[in-house]
Design a protein around this motif. Structure first.
Motif, PDB file in Angstrom:
ATOM      1  N   GLY A 187       0.799  -1.215   0.000  1.00  0.00           N
ATOM      2  CA  GLY A 187       0.000   0.000   0.000  1.00  0.00           C
ATOM      3  C   GLY A 187       0.832   1.265   0.000  1.00  0.00           C
ATOM      4  N   VAL A 188       1.712   1.391  -0.971  1.00  0.00           N
ATOM      5  CA  VAL A 188       2.556   2.586  -1.067  1.00  0.00           C
ATOM      6  C   VAL A 188       2.027   3.459  -2.202  1.00  0.00           C
ATOM      7  N   PRO A 189       1.987   4.780  -2.025  1.00  0.00           N
ATOM      8  CA  PRO A 189       1.165   5.653  -2.854  1.00  0.00           C
ATOM      9  C   PRO A 189       1.084   5.511  -4.358  1.00  0.00           C
ATOM     10  N   PRO A 190       2.126   5.525  -5.181  1.00  0.00           N
ATOM     11  CA  PRO A 190       1.731   5.664  -6.594  1.00  0.00           C
ATOM     12  C   PRO A 190       0.979   4.460  -7.142  1.00  0.00           C
ATOM     13  N   MET A 191       0.961   3.348  -6.435  1.00  0.00           N
ATOM     14  CA  MET A 191       0.339   2.150  -6.984  1.00  0.00           C
ATOM     15  C   MET A 191      -1.117   2.010  -6.559  1.00  0.00           C
ATOM     16  N   ALA A 192      -1.821   1.101  -7.255  1.00  0.00           N
ATOM     17  CA  ALA A 192      -3.247   0.945  -7.010  1.00  0.00           C
ATOM     18  C   ALA A 192      -3.547   0.395  -5.623  1.00  0.00           C
ATOM     19  N   GLY A 193      -2.585  -0.337  -5.049  1.00  0.00           N
ATOM     20  CA  GLY A 193      -2.821  -0.903  -3.730  1.00  0.00           C
ATOM     21  C   GLY A 193      -3.043   0.161  -2.667  1.00  0.00           C
TER      22      GLY A 193
ATOM     23  N   LEU B 234       3.909  -4.722 -18.206  1.00  0.00           N
ATOM     24  CA  LEU B 234       2.567  -4.247 -18.534  1.00  0.00           C
ATOM     25  C   LEU B 234       1.671  -4.267 -17.296  1.00  0.00           C
ATOM     26  N   MET B 235       1.824  -5.325 -16.487  1.00  0.00           N
ATOM     27  CA  MET B 235       1.013  -5.393 -15.273  1.00  0.00           C
ATOM     28  C   MET B 235       1.386  -4.283 -14.306  1.00  0.00           C
ATOM     29  N   ALA B 236       2.690  -4.005 -14.195  1.00  0.00           N
ATOM     30  CA  ALA B 236       3.112  -2.899 -13.328  1.00  0.00           C
ATOM     31  C   ALA B 236       2.538  -1.579 -13.831  1.00  0.00           C
ATOM     32  N   ALA B 237       2.537  -1.406 -15.178  1.00  0.00           N
ATOM     33  CA  ALA B 237       1.992  -0.174 -15.743  1.00  0.00           C
ATOM     34  C   ALA B 237       0.507  -0.051 -15.428  1.00  0.00           C
ATOM     35  N   ILE B 238      -0.223  -1.180 -15.540  1.00  0.00           N
ATOM     36  CA  ILE B 238      -1.658  -1.129 -15.227  1.00  0.00           C
ATOM     37  C   ILE B 238      -1.870  -0.775 -13.764  1.00  0.00           C
ATOM     38  N   LEU B 239      -1.029  -1.350 -12.897  1.00  0.00           N
ATOM     39  CA  LEU B 239      -1.161  -1.046 -11.465  1.00  0.00           C
ATOM     40  C   LEU B 239      -0.958   0.435 -11.199  1.00  0.00           C
ATOM     41  N   ILE B 240       0.089   1.017 -11.812  1.00  0.00           N
ATOM     42  CA  ILE B 240       0.357   2.432 -11.569  1.00  0.00           C
ATOM     43  C   ILE B 240      -0.739   3.279 -12.199  1.00  0.00           C
ATOM     44  N   LEU B 241      -1.206   2.850 -13.382  1.00  0.00           N
ATOM     45  CA  LEU B 241      -2.290   3.582 -14.037  1.00  0.00           C
ATOM     46  C   LEU B 241      -3.529   3.638 -13.153  1.00  0.00           C
ATOM     47  N   PHE B 242      -3.892   2.483 -12.566  1.00  0.00           N
ATOM     48  CA  PHE B 242      -5.070   2.485 -11.713  1.00  0.00           C
ATOM     49  C   PHE B 242      -4.820   3.165 -10.378  1.00  0.00           C
ATOM     50  N   GLY B 243      -3.558   3.364 -10.042  1.00  0.00           N
ATOM     51  CA  GLY B 243      -3.290   4.140  -8.838  1.00  0.00           C
ATOM     52  C   GLY B 243      -3.515   5.615  -9.049  1.00  0.00           C
ATOM     53  N   ILE B 244      -3.470   6.061 -10.299  1.00  0.00           N
ATOM     54  CA  ILE B 244      -3.614   7.493 -10.586  1.00  0.00           C
ATOM     55  C   ILE B 244      -4.980   7.792 -11.174  1.00  0.00           C
ATOM     56  N   TRP B 245      -5.409   6.941 -12.089  1.00  0.00           N
ATOM     57  CA  TRP B 245      -6.627   7.218 -12.852  1.00  0.00           C
ATOM     58  C   TRP B 245      -7.768   6.450 -12.203  1.00  0.00           C
ATOM     59  N   VAL B 246      -8.511   7.082 -11.309  1.00  0.00           N
ATOM     60  CA  VAL B 246      -9.496   6.351 -10.510  1.00  0.00           C
ATOM     61  C   VAL B 246     -10.865   6.324 -11.166  1.00  0.00           C
TER      62      VAL B 246
END
Lengths: 102, 474
Positions: free
Chosen positions: B375-381, B448-460
């Motif tokens: 649960g660290v900020p830039p990621m979706a978790g 790609l999975m990491a990119a999706i995770l970061i994307l969903f961490g920003i684009w809610v």
């Protein structure tokens, strides 16, 4: 049409079948026996469906057919797993294997 | 259900079913299998993308709304990535096409499961999702995998049996298979209450909630980790969405209706115990796969926190967001572990010493997934945990949110421990076990999975829209 009073006997039957099935699964005597227990649990649900379908509507009876299909599927996959298990370990008793501390 | 969505499911299931047949007849290589299944995945994504238009069929059984559309696309994406990494690991194996087919069928079942609105379709699609995985768990055919297969099979059938028996009791008392009848009679008839307990127990097995969590780590540890990624990531997330539909479509919510109150307490207690047990047991492990497995138990607890907050609409957002984030980060973490296990033979914490120097990019990706799990900020978790705990606070359960935050802080310990082993220690493993020339290809799906995770961490927005539509449709 089933009498309402009879229903309790059938409920008792299905509950005891379910309980015997769960006991057989948890006692882990042999894999074949556990496979039978799975069938018992599914058929306990089947008894409920069919019996109460006589009182309610036809949906339960239709779903019973689906459930029979599921039971056949589970028996097929279960037997496949049991065969692999037997080929590997030469026995069908799961509690003798200790790798995963089951 | 929209006919295009159904076609997507059919395409996936039929591709998966015919791939072994084609393999048996034409003796295709694994790469051809990947190509065929990729066609299936792309067709599935396109068909889901156009599933907002077209005829509606089977409306009594399935529904196609924003939730099933969004989660459906994400499930297909995650499954696609998983399939490619699994192929990369197993491409020498004789049965690689069979296992790709099983992944496809299981994905089709997950797509049906997230859109089912009836107990009949719920059980059938849950079986469709689970049946291929029973065989996949056996896959490497060593002692541990076969034991894990036996254990998984009997626990899974017990879960389905309980679900089935609960549904049969519900049918006996009400004569209907709808989710909504569960609530109408719930506190009026003891047998319906028993039915609800059985149904919840069946789901508890699937999502490894507290009293039924014991099988999870053993199975995830015993089987080959690529399959464990499918079990923990995709099928558990789909089960969460199905449970969300059961709970939210069956209970009169969002208000003073006393109905949801008792259920809230049950969910809260289960959630608190599941989180704590998962995290405490994860701290005690030395094998990395078992750490990841227990952390998946803990994450089931976090999602149950959102279920406990069901009196506020924000809980839907929490459940959806956490399912999405969880699906990607857990699948990807297990896949990273699988690749490291395959290349370096790294199993325990000691083997992870210095892997950051040996595998810089892969270790960095693994770190991204671990931080997302923590649960660290830039990621979706992070953002999913924010929604979950905000929902708990809004529902008036500050204590549950506090337990959750405490657990979250606990869990950072073992994630950071892995990171410390990877980056701050001197390497112990000298040579790779399996050295492959195309080593870098596997980084594409994981990246790609990491990119999706970061994307969903920003684009809610997508998840918020889906949750809003789900809430307004209740």
């Amino acid at each position: 049409m089933l009498l309402a009073a009879d229903v309790h006997y059938y409920l008792f039957l299905s509950f005891s079948l379910f309980a015997v099935g769960v006991y057989g699964l948890l006692s882990r005597k042999s894999v074949i026996r556990m496979l039978f227990s799975v069938e018992m649990i599914i058929n306990a649900a089947n008894i409920n469906f069919v019996i109460f379908s006589a009182q309610r509507n036809v949906h339960g009876e239709i779903f019973a057919f689906f459930t029979i299909g599921l039971a056949a599927l589970e028996a097929a996959i279960g037997l496949a797993i049991v065969i692999v298990f037997y080929k590997r370990f030469g026995e069908v008793i799961p509690s003798k294997i200790r790798n995963l501390r089951w | 259900m929209n006919v295009n969505f159904l076609t997507a499911v059919m395409v996936l299931a039929l591709t998966g079913a015919f791939l072994p047949v084609i393999n048996r007849i034409f003796r295709i290589t694994g790469l051809a299998g990947v190509a065929i299944s990729s066609v299936g995945y792309v067709a599935g994504i396109l068909l889901i993308a156009i599933s907002d238009s077209g005829n509606e069929i089977l409306n009594n059984f399935f529904v196609t709304d924003e939730v099933s559309r969004l989660i459906g696309v994400l499930i297909i994406l995650a499954s696609w990535m998983l399939m490619s990494v699994l192929y990369w690991i197993l491409n020498k194996d004789k049965y690689v096409n069979e296992i790709i087919g099983a992944v496809l069928i299981s994905t089709a079942g997950a797509l049906l499961l997230i859109s089912s609105t009836n107990f009949v379709s719920l059980i059938i699609s849950m079986e469709l999702m689970t049946m291929p995985t029973y065989l996949m768990v056996l896959f490497v055919f060593d002692d541990r995998a076969i034991e894990a297969g036996i254990k998984y099979f009997f626990n899974g059938t017990l879960a389905v049996g309980m679900l089935l028996f609960g549904v049969s009791l519900l049918y006996a008392m009400t004569g209907s298979f709808e989710f909504s009848v569960l609530a109408q009679k719930l506190f009026k008839d003891p047998l319906v209450m028993l039915a609800a307990v059985f149904i919840l127990a069946g789901f508890g097995f699937k999502i490894t909630a507290f009293p039924f969590h014991f099988w999870g780590p053993d199975v995830y540890d015993g089987t080959c980790p690529g399959v464990a990624a499918l079990l923990t990531g995709i099928s558990k997330s789909a089960a969460f969405i199905a449970l969300m539909r059961v709970v939210f479509e069956s209970l009169p919510l969002f208000g003073e209706g006393g109905m949801s109150h008792q259920l809230t307490i049950i969910f809260a207690i289960i959630a608190a115990i599941t989180m704590t047990v998962g995290n405490l047991l994860a701290l005690a492990q030395r094998r990395v796969s078992r750490i990841l497995a227990y952390s998946s138990v803990a994450h089931a607890g976090y999602t149950l926190v959102a279920f406990a907050a069901l009196s506020t609409p924000l809980s839907v957002t929490g459940i959806l967001y956490h399912s999405v984030a969880y699906m990607f980060m857990k699948t990807a973490a297990f896949l990273c572990f699988a690749v490291l296990l395959f290349v370096w033979g790294a199993k325990t914490m000691d083997d992870y010493k210095g892997l950051g120097k040996r595998e810089p990019i892969l270790a960095a990706l693994f770190l991204v997934f671990l931080l997302s799990l923590a649960g660290v900020p830039p990621m979706a978790g992070f953002i999913s945990k924010v929604f979950v705990f905000t929902a708990a606070v809004k529902a008036g359960m500050l204590w549950l949110a506090l337990i959750g935050l405490l657990n979250s802080a606990f869990s950072v310990a073992y994630y950071i421990w892995i990171a410390k082993q990877m980056y701050l220690e001197e390497p112990t493993l000298e040579k790779p076990v399996n050295d492959r020339k195309d080593r870098n290809l596997v980084l594409i799906p994981l990246g790609l999975m990491a990119a999706i995770l970061i994307l969903f961490g920003i684009w809610v927005n997508p998840v918020l829209n889906a949750a809003g539509q789900f809430v307004s449709g209740l």
